[in-house]
Structures are given as C-alpha cells and as structure tokens.
Design a protein around this motif. Structure first.
Motif, PDB file in Angstrom:
ATOM      1  N   GLN A 273       1.137  -1.038  -0.156  1.00  0.00           N
ATOM      2  CA  GLN A 273       0.095  -0.109  -0.037  1.00  0.00           C
ATOM      3  C   GLN A 273       1.061   1.319  -0.069  1.00  0.00           C
ATOM      4  O   GLN A 273       0.761   2.118  -0.868  1.00  0.00           O
ATOM      5  N   LYS A 274       1.873   1.219   0.742  1.00  0.00           N
ATOM      6  CA  LYS A 274       2.866   2.488   0.631  1.00  0.00           C
ATOM      7  C   LYS A 274       3.604   2.500  -0.403  1.00  0.00           C
ATOM      8  O   LYS A 274       3.606   3.697  -0.995  1.00  0.00           O
TER       9      LYS A 274
ATOM     10  N   ASP B 143      -2.803   9.317   1.713  1.00  0.00           N
ATOM     11  CA  ASP B 143      -2.641   7.989   2.281  1.00  0.00           C
ATOM     12  C   ASP B 143      -3.916   7.216   2.268  1.00  0.00           C
ATOM     13  O   ASP B 143      -3.989   6.179   1.839  1.00  0.00           O
TER      14      ASP B 143
ATOM     15  N   ILE C 269      -5.825   5.396  -1.208  1.00  0.00           N
ATOM     16  CA  ILE C 269      -5.717   3.895  -1.637  1.00  0.00           C
ATOM     17  C   ILE C 269      -6.014   2.934  -0.743  1.00  0.00           C
ATOM     18  O   ILE C 269      -5.617   2.847   0.590  1.00  0.00           O
ATOM     19  N   ARG C 270      -6.695   2.062  -1.102  1.00  0.00           N
ATOM     20  CA  ARG C 270      -7.178   0.745   0.018  1.00  0.00           C
ATOM     21  C   ARG C 270      -6.756  -0.476  -0.605  1.00  0.00           C
ATOM     22  O   ARG C 270      -6.954  -0.670  -1.879  1.00  0.00           O
ATOM     23  N   VAL C 271      -6.006  -1.233  -0.084  1.00  0.00           N
ATOM     24  CA  VAL C 271      -5.604  -2.479  -0.276  1.00  0.00           C
ATOM     25  C   VAL C 271      -6.284  -3.558   0.385  1.00  0.00           C
ATOM     26  O   VAL C 271      -6.139  -3.667   1.446  1.00  0.00           O
TER      27      VAL C 271
ATOM     28  N   ILE D  65      -7.329  -3.526  -5.144  1.00  0.00           N
ATOM     29  CA  ILE D  65      -6.809  -2.185  -4.976  1.00  0.00           C
ATOM     30  C   ILE D  65      -7.616  -1.124  -5.518  1.00  0.00           C
ATOM     31  O   ILE D  65      -7.891  -0.902  -6.714  1.00  0.00           O
TER      32      ILE D  65
END
Lengths: 98, 270
Positions: A42-43, A57, A60-62, A75
């Motif tokens: 994710q990072k 930050d 984005i969702r994983v 993702i």
C-alpha cells in the motif's frame, strides 16, 4: 439499581461495550490471515501513484479477499483528476538509483 | 490416548491458572487421571495455586533438557490420587520451551494420563503459542470486559491457524468459552456484558459461567483448587463446566442476580 440510576448516562455502558467490540472485531477479523506485505504494498503504491497525481494515504485501499476458490487482491485508488503533478524531474528517483 | 486441553485467553489476569487448577481437580474428582502443566516459563505460579510450591524439585524444562525424568518432576496431589502437577521452571531463558521437547514430554504423559491440562501464559508469544500448539481442545477464559473479549477473539484466530491440528489439516481444535468473574447483579444493571453478548460476539460454544466469588481468592490464599471447596459457588460452577466438558447436560447456574427485596433494590443496598 438505585432509582436515580435510571437517568444516569452510564446505565447502558454494557450496550456501548458490545457495539464497540462488534465494530473493532469485524475490522480485525477481516485483516486476519492477510499477508504481512499488504501495508508495504500500500505504501509503495502511494509513492508510485503520488508521482503522477496528488494523493493522500487514505485514498488507496488494499484488500485481500476471496471469491470462491480464488484469492482476490483488490486495490482501490481514488484520484482527483483536477490535480495532476507536473511532469518535472523527480529528485527522489535520481538520488536513489538502486 | 490422553486428550490435551489448553487453558488460554490472550489477556492476563482473567483466571487462566485458577481455571487450570479448578478444571484439572474437577476432572480428577470425576475419576480421570489428570496432569496439569504450567507453560508460563519464568513466572511459575501453578504450584502456588495448587498448594505444592514446597515440593518442587525438578521442572518441565529439566525434563525437556533430559536433566530429570518425568516421574522425578511430576508432583502427586495429596488430596486426590488422580491428580498430578507439573511445575515449570523459573529460568529467564524464554526459548527453553522447545517445541520438539514439549512434543516428546506430552507423548510420554499421554501413556499415563487421560487428560493433560496446559496452563498457558498470557500474550501471544512463544510460550502461549507452544501451550496451544498441541491442543485437542481449548478453553478460552474470558471476562465480560472489552479487552478480554477482544484478546479472546485473537487467540481463537491463532488456534484456528497456528495449532498443530490446523497445520496438519486435521479436524480443528475443539474450542469452548468459559466466562469468568461474572457478576449477575452488574449485568442486570446494564453495567456488564451479558453471557449472551459474549457468546454472540465470539461465536463459540459456552462451557460455563463462573460467578465473581470471594471463594476464589480464599482458594488461592490457601493453595486449594476452588473445585475442592464444596461451599464455593465458583467451585460448583467449575464442576458443572467439567460435567459439560464430559458430555453431560447441566443447566447454567449463577447467571441471575440473587433475589433481593423490592425496597432494598430500590435504595441500592446490597
């Protein structure tokens, strides 16, 4: 129970406990069994996408889910099309040739 | 083949050792040859709770390392012939509990006993994982309180992914909920999670409810498993749990507040 406890705000603290537990455990169970690399992935995705568009930050969702027998890496990237980054040289990249 | 039962919780201070002692003594009272093992290396306490602290010569780690044999380390309970205590070591070497050594010792104990009770340390570190790894059954000791319930959920997850049964794709560990320090009067006031709440949240079958009871401290003060105290409500609740574990039907007791007169209830006098 004291009579005046009927009107006390603490009267249903057990109900609050139950609600809080349900929410936190739903979240923790979803993340259980997920591989350790997900936060790193994710990072890095944030870094890469961030070179092209401005991104926070939380945009984005994983998630690792399951659909039948198949594991599904999902993702979600939310981008704001109004804020592309200028295609300037990237000092961070130049400084890090590895 | 002996059945291996782990007493675990994640959180500390919820009553694991009290439960291990009470449950082991309860099984022994029912005529089963039972050994209770302390897995809390470095923080030995089962010996005190069982009242045999002055009889410890050799310990679990001595046997794992081959410095003593099993029968030198096992302590026979003076109150019940079926009951044995296997104390742990006070060493600060947390890696002393080697998995293959534990496996060898358990295999040897299996020859002599019907039930092997593993008293797990708190946490999810090496000792706790080793205690649950070989389990056939698990008793999850939980207090009706948010942090305890959350940690129980975590341990249930670990049991279903990291136990030997899980690793070998064998039938899963048989998991039971034991709710301890339950205070029916506070539950009635809406101040404490109910049995039903905890069952619903953790979704595992309920083995028993142990009421908050003064007799538990008295039992630990004197080094007596609470199931050896026939006067104790907690002791009777533990014996009910043992009976259910052995397949009997027992109604849940001690889950409703004791009746008090209307006037006393109204003015909050105990």
């Amino acid at each position: 129970m004291r009579l005046w406890n009927l009107f006390s705000p603490n009267r249903h603290s057990a109900a609050i406990a139950k609600e809080r537990l349900k929410i936190v455990l739903a979240h923790e169970r979803a993340g259980r069994g997920a591989p350790d690399f997900l936060p790193r992935l994710q990072k890095e995705l944030i870094d890469v996408v961030g070179r092209y568009v401005e991104i926070r930050d939380d945009m984005i969702r994983v998630n690792l889910g399951k659909q039948g027998e198949t594991s599904l890496l999902e993702i979600n990237i939310e981008i704001d099309p109004a804020k592309p980054r200028p295609p300037a040289p990237r000092p961070a990249m130049a400084a890090n040739p590895g | 083949m002996a059945k291996v039962i782990v007493i675990t919780s994640g959180k500390g201070g919820v009553g694991k050792t009290t439960t291990a002692a009470a449950f082991a003594a309860g099984l022994a009272l029912r005529g089963h040859r039972t050994v209770v093992i302390d897995f809390d290396v470095g923080l030995r306490n089962l010996d005190l709770i069982m009242g045999c602290e002055r009889r410890v010569v050799f310990d679990f780690i001595n046997v794992i390392n081959g410095d003593a044999n099993l029968n030198q380390a096992l302590i026979k309970d003076k109150r019940n012939d079926n009951l044995y205590i296997f104390p742990t070591s006070q060493t600060r070497d947390k890696d002393a509990l080697k998995r293959d050594g534990v496996e060898r010792v358990l295999a040897e104990l299996t020859q002599q006993f019907d039930y092997i009770i593993c008293d797990s340390p708190a946490g999810i570190e090496h000792g706790a994982i080793t205690a649950l790894y070989f389990a056939d059954s698990a008793i999850i000791v939980t207090n009706p309180e948010v942090s305890s319930v959350r940690d129980s959920d975590r341990i249930i997850g670990i049991l279903s992914s990291r136990s030997r049964r899980a690793e070998r794709n064998e039938p899963p560990v048989d998991i039971h909920l034991l709710l301890t320090r339950y205070d029916p009067a506070r539950v009635a006031k809406g101040e404490m999670l109910t049995v039903e709440d905890v069952k619903e949240i953790l979704s595992i079958p309920l083995l028993g409810v142990i009421p908050e009871s003064e007799s538990v401290l008295r039992a630990s003060n004197t080094g007596t498993p609470v199931t050896f105290d026939p006067e104790s409500a907690a002791g009777r609740a533990y014996l009910d749990a043992v009976a259910r574990f052995l397949g009997e039907q027992r109604e849940m007791r001690f889950v409703k507040p004791e009746r008090r007169s209307f006037i006393r209830v109204l003015f909050g006098r105990a």
